[in-house]
Every structure is written in structure tokens, then in C-alpha cells.
Design an enzyme around this catalytic site. Structure first.
Site, PDB file in Angstrom:
ATOM      1  N   SER A 166     -23.380 -36.797  -0.798  1.00  0.00           N
ATOM      2  CA  SER A 166     -23.796 -35.650   0.005  1.00  0.00           C
ATOM      3  C   SER A 166     -25.053 -35.944   0.812  1.00  0.00           C
ATOM      4  O   SER A 166     -25.937 -35.094   0.961  1.00  0.00           O
ATOM      5  CB  SER A 166     -24.025 -34.422  -0.896  1.00  0.00           C
ATOM      6  OG  SER A 166     -23.877 -33.232  -0.172  1.00  0.00           O
ATOM      7  N   SER A 184     -23.132 -27.757   1.427  1.00  0.00           N
ATOM      8  CA  SER A 184     -22.639 -29.081   1.808  1.00  0.00           C
ATOM      9  C   SER A 184     -21.126 -29.232   1.926  1.00  0.00           C
ATOM     10  O   SER A 184     -20.648 -30.305   2.315  1.00  0.00           O
ATOM     11  CB  SER A 184     -23.158 -30.140   0.829  1.00  0.00           C
ATOM     12  OG  SER A 184     -24.520 -30.391   1.070  1.00  0.00           O
ATOM     13  N   LYS A 227     -19.760 -30.614   5.109  1.00  0.00           N
ATOM     14  CA  LYS A 227     -19.577 -32.042   5.391  1.00  0.00           C
ATOM     15  C   LYS A 227     -18.111 -32.461   5.449  1.00  0.00           C
ATOM     16  O   LYS A 227     -17.806 -33.571   5.905  1.00  0.00           O
ATOM     17  CB  LYS A 227     -20.338 -32.867   4.361  1.00  0.00           C
ATOM     18  CG  LYS A 227     -21.850 -32.735   4.518  1.00  0.00           C
ATOM     19  CD  LYS A 227     -22.622 -33.295   3.354  1.00  0.00           C
ATOM     20  CE  LYS A 227     -24.124 -33.124   3.623  1.00  0.00           C
ATOM     21  NZ  LYS A 227     -24.912 -32.999   2.401  1.00  0.00           N
TER      22      LYS A 227
END
Length: 385
Positions: free
Chosen positions: A118, A63, A66
Site C-alpha cells: 500500500s 487505500s 489503489k
């Protein structure tokens, strides 16, 4: 400005410090031990690497992907837009902010949900709105990565899930991306927010970054990540005094402590030194440019004790023309340059200006004047010929 330069001289930096002796940068690897398979620590200002461990190795990144998604959302200029949530977005697996199909949410709320919780559903919703489609957004991600020099990165989704084999990056590339992201005030604000109450949907979110929410007092933000294949990934930023740092770890079982160790090492062993102060260049005394040549800003750099001995400054000035004595209007605005070298490698270069109606000599405030007087009283100076 195709004119010959007159080299004024090479200046060896004279720096005064009350700090304890530091190990050299080459010793950082010996002094630091991290659990991560890949790790990097960089100076947030200059971007230079202070510590690295397999930082160029391509790995799954989960993640922390991101960060790029957030950057593109911010740069779109659409943060106040209302986004209609698609079926594709709510079908995203893993971490979520529990969006519903047909729901209308601001892009700003989605970006906070992306970074703090997230949310994979938020990532898809952002991608579809900003990129026109998921596929279009992924193209934008890779285009941006190329522009930033992230040469060993390939994005195949906006969230980092293990749904594509060739979605990867390196610790070094993610540090490059984060340094760029931190140039955006809105990114700094979002990534550095511990708690957020959504405005267009129900939601009060706590940031998953434990460094920020209490584990490390100098933390200023970052992004967590985890998938079964990537394992734990983490990007974090920290600031203390006038120093700022960026750390990245990939596949790190003990990532919180890895980051704290790297930050503490740098804050302990490095210091931001002023290499040259803005204003008049005293070294030009007795030359055509005396009292008229200046630089517009301070030049500083994050150094340890051994490195400061290796810093040199080269000042090169245009060879004055005879007509300049009678006609000062003919003198160019930029009349030279100062080059700063560390161990004979260029680390900074700034133009030297000639004072005229267009370019005024910077005025120092009381604190800056006091600092200069203090440095003089202890025998330290920015540089000398």
C-alpha cells in the site's frame, strides 16, 4: 438482421441438486451480520448482488482507491518502463515502500509495492509516470470510473489519503471496479501475490491482506485500506470450485471476519448451475433447424435453491425462408437467440448459430459427455419445452 423471430417456446429449467435447502436471496440480510457501515457481496462472474448493506452510501474509501491506480498502470502497457522517482512522490505521507528521490524503479515493481504494501509513494510515482502528472492521472481515474458506471465515485488522489474532502466512493462502485480489474490477468496475479521480491530496488514484500496470506484458504486477492477518517476498508476476492466472489466493506472494525462470513454464506447457499450446454439445441427437433442450430458456449449462473425454480429460457428463431431449403448458403450465421430469465428479469442472452463452414458445432470432451450422460441418468436436463 431485421427479420421476424419465431418463438420456439419458453422452457422452465429443470435442475437436479444433492445440496441442502437454501434460504432465498431476500433472507441473506437476516442470515448475515457484518460490522461494516457499508458492505456488498457480488458474484464475480455475473456481477449480481448477493448481499448488500448501505452499499450505495458515499464514504471515504482509503487505500482501496489503489485498485484504480493499479488498473490504469496495467492498462497503460508501460509495466516494463523505468520510472524516475520525484520529490513529490517521496513526500507522500503514510504507508510507504521507502522510495528515494532520483531512484529508478520499474512500473511493475511500483505496482506490486502499491498493492502489497500500500505504498503511497508508489501511488504518486505511478500517477506521474502514467498520467504525465498527478493531476492528469486523477483525470484519468475519474474518466475510467465514468466509463465503468461508477456513478457515485469521485477520485482526487491516487492513494486514498484524507488530503481531499471530496474523495469518495461506495461499496457498490468499488465492487464494479474490482470485477473489471479481475478481468485483467496481470491484476489477478499482482493482487493475488502473497510475497514479492522487487527486481529493480531492494524489497521483499508480504501482502497486507491477511485473508490471502493465511486467514482464508479460498482468498484470491484484494486490497486493504485505513485512514483515520475512512477507518478500515477492504476489498477481497475468493474462489471455490467454479464460483468466484467479490466482497467490499467500508468502515468495518471486524473486516476480516466480515469477509469470511459473506464468502462462507455464498459458498454454502449458492451453486453454479449449467442452464444450457454448448452444442446442438435438442428443443428444435422437428423444425427447420433440427440438428443444425447450436450455441457456442455453456451458460451458467450462480443460484440458490429457491432461485433455480424461477429460471426460464426463451428461445426465438428466425422464420425460415423458402429459398433456404435449396440454398443453405443464404441462411444467416446467427439464426436466433436464447434468453435466460430469473424471476422474469433477463440475466443472460446468447446467439443461436446455424452450422456451416464458418461456424462449426462445438465438440464435447469426454468429461462433458460423461456429465451429460450422468445428468440424463438422474432425470436432470438443461431445459425442456
Amino acid at each position: 438482421m431485421n427479420m421476424p423471430y419465431l418463438k420456439i417456446g419458453t422452457a422452465v429449467l429443470l435442475l437436479f441438486t444433492l445440496l441442502l435447502p437454501f434460504p432465498s436471496q431476500a433472507q441473506a440480510g437476516k442470515a448475515l451480520s457484518v460490522s461494516a457501515r457499508s458492505a456488498i457481496l457480488i458474484d464475480g462472474q455475473s456481477g449480481r448482488v448477493l448481499f448488500g448493506k448501505d452499499e450505495h452510501e458515499k464514504r471515504r474509501i482509503a487505500s482501496i482507491t489503489k485498485i484504480m491506480t493499479a488498473v490504469l498502470a496495467i492498462e497503460s502497457g508501460k509495466m516494463k518502463d523505468t520510472v524516475k522517482i520525484s520529490k513529490r512522490a517521496i513526500q507522500a505521507e503514510g504507508s510507504s515502500i521507502y522510495l528515494k528521490e532520483g531512484q529508478k524503479v520499474s512500473l511493475e515493481d511500483l505496482t506490486y509495492g502499491l498493492m502489497l504494501r500500500s505504498g503511497n509513494d508508489a501511488a504518486v510515482a505511478i500517477a506521474e509516470h502514467v498520467g504525465g502528472s498527478l493531476e492528469g492521472f486523477i483525470f484519468m481515474m475519474n474518466q475510467k470510473a465514468s466509463e465503468l458506471g461508477m456513478e457515485q465515485t469521485n477520485f482526487q488522489n491516487p492513494h486514498g489519503l484524507d488530503d481531499h474532502k471530496n474523495h469518495y466512493s461506495t461499496a457498490r462502485d468499488m465492487a464494479i471496479l474490482t470485477k473489471y480489474a479481475m478481468e485483467h490477468e496481470q491484476y489477478q496475479k499482482i493482487a493475488g501475490t502473497a510475497f514479492y521480491k522487487a527486481k529493480t530496488i531492494e524489497g521483499y514484500w508480504k501482502n497486507k491482506n491477511k485473508l490471502l496470506t493465511g486467514l482464508y484458504r479460498y482468498s484470491t486477492g484484494g486490497k486493504t485500506g485505513y485512514t483515520k477518517l475512512a477507518k478500515r476498508t477492504l476489498v477481497s476476492t475468493a474462489a471455490k470450485g467454479d464460483a468466484s466472489l467479490i466482497a467490499v466493506t467500508i468502515n468495518a472494525p471486524d473486516d476480516w471476519n466480515d469477509h469470511i462470513s459473506m464468502f462462507e454464506y455464498a459458498f454454502t447457499h449458492y451453486k453454479t448451475y449449467v442452464l444450457a450446454e454448448k452444442g446442438r439445441l435438442a428443443s428444435l427437433k422437428g423444425t427447420f433447424y433440427e440438428k443444425k442450430a447450436f450455441i457456442k458456449r455453456d451458460v451458467d449462473y450462480f443460484l440458490n435453491k429457491e432461485e433455480k425454480k424461477l429460471v426460464k429460457i426463451e428461445t426465438e428463431m428466425l422464420t425460415p425462408k423458402k429459398k433456404w431449403k435449396k440454398n443453405t448458403e443464404a441462411i444467416p450465421d446467427v439464426v436466433g437467440k436464447m434468453t435466460f430469465l430469473l424471476d422474469d428479469r433477463v440475466i443472460e442472452e446468447v446467439p443461436v448459430f446455424y452450422e456451416n463452414k464458418r461456424n462449426q458445432m462445438p465438440q464435447k470432451g469426454f468429461r462433458e459427455m460423461f456429465k451429460s450422460v450422468f445428468q440424463s441418468s438422474i432425470g436432470g436436463s438443461s431445459w425442456s419445452i
